[in-house]
Design an enzyme around this catalytic site. Structure first.
Site, PDB file in Angstrom:
ATOM      1  N   SER A 135       0.734  -1.480   0.347  1.00  0.00           N
ATOM      2  CA  SER A 135       0.628  -0.212  -0.198  1.00  0.00           C
ATOM      3  C   SER A 135       1.141   0.861  -0.121  1.00  0.00           C
ATOM      4  O   SER A 135       1.432   1.967  -1.349  1.00  0.00           O
ATOM      5  CB  SER A 135      -1.107   0.341   1.334  1.00  0.00           C
ATOM      6  OG  SER A 135      -2.396   0.690   0.860  1.00  0.00           O
ATOM      7  N   HIS A 171      -4.164  -1.718  -4.103  1.00  0.00           N
ATOM      8  CA  HIS A 171      -5.957  -2.399  -3.709  1.00  0.00           C
ATOM      9  C   HIS A 171      -6.454  -1.514  -4.850  1.00  0.00           C
ATOM     10  O   HIS A 171      -7.714  -1.633  -4.647  1.00  0.00           O
ATOM     11  CB  HIS A 171      -6.088  -1.247  -2.351  1.00  0.00           C
ATOM     12  CG  HIS A 171      -5.549  -1.151  -1.130  1.00  0.00           C
ATOM     13  ND1 HIS A 171      -5.221  -2.663  -0.587  1.00  0.00           N
ATOM     14  CD2 HIS A 171      -5.126  -0.050  -0.802  1.00  0.00           C
ATOM     15  CE1 HIS A 171      -3.615  -2.031  -0.131  1.00  0.00           C
ATOM     16  NE2 HIS A 171      -4.504  -1.009   0.370  1.00  0.00           N
TER      17      HIS A 171
END
Length: 247
Positions: A135, A171
């Site tokens: 991330s 994501h």
């Protein structure tokens, strides 16, 4: 031991979840792949950096718990409220893998720059230490990407370290805003062309070239995102290899 070329493994993949919360997590296949890339599968030294969430004790503790009893030799570097090691450069250049946790990529890059960590990490990268993360720990190596660092509505972030001259979307299949926001930001020129990963997938760069997309299970993919002359964005799924290490 070190990688045979400057190596970054930028991912939307992480630990194997446990049955009893973050203190029962186990290393993910992505961590063992990072160790393989470093050339040290026997006792890989892995250092966790959790500045994207302010170095919370629980996350650092979960990191150590995940690697306890495994082949990995874990350590961490914290910067809040102060560094926990006297010689940051020596510590980071002594690692096989540096793992960067998720959170606020804007805060992460700002804190690193305040401590000169951007220069040390660049030296580690050039020296063959495998830089990896999830991330925010994926976006940070790139020019930028989409982020919730500034609020629940995703915005463009353009102040990454920029060693990889692309945008990075994380994501991609896991949060409803991610895909359309990356298309929007590339289409309007906020972000450069780049790459994106579904949850569970990772991008392997040698130097600044993307050489492979990997995933910790069947299904997740990586994508190339390119802006066309008419301002539209072309999304191309990339071949993705499933990692087969024992979890």
């Amino acid at each position: 031991m070190t990688a045979d070329a400057p190596t970054i493994l930028a991912t939307s993949a992480s630990f194997e979840p446990g049955s009893y919360g973050q203190f029962s997590m186990r290393p993910g296949r992505i961590h063992r792949f990072a160790a393989e890339l470093s050339g040290n599968l026997r006792a890989p030294r892995i250092c966790g950096l959790y500045q994207a969430t302010g170095d919370p004790e629980a996350r650092i503790g979960g990191f150590y718990a995940a690697f306890a009893g495994t082949e990995f030799v874990a350590s961490h570097l914290q910067l809040f409220p102060m560094p926990n090691v006297d010689d940051i450069r020596f510590h980071l250049l002594s690692q096989d893998v540096i793992w960067v946790g998720g959170g606020s990529v804007a805060n992460l890059c700002a804190v690193w720059r305040a401590h000169g960590l951007d220069e040390i990490l660049h030296e580690a990268w050039q020296s063959g230490v495998v830089l990896s993360g999830v991330s925010a720990g994926s976006i940070c190596w790139h020019q930028g990407g989409s982020t919730d660092s500034f609020g629940s509505e995703l915005r463009g972030f353009t102040d990454g370290l920029g060693w990889l001259p692309y945008s990075n979307g994380v994501h991609y299949d896991g949060e409803v805003q991610r895909r359309p926001k990356m298309h929007e930001l590339i289409a309007n020129g906020t972000l450069a062309d780049g790459y994106a990963t579904d949850d569970g997938a990772g991008l392997l760069y040698r130097g600044t070239e993307l050489v492979e997309v990997v995933a910790d299970r069947e299904g997740p993919s990586g994508y190339e995102l390119k802006r066309a002359a008419d301002g539209s964005v072309t999304e191309t799924p990339l071949p993705t290899r499933v990692l087969l290490y024992d979890a």
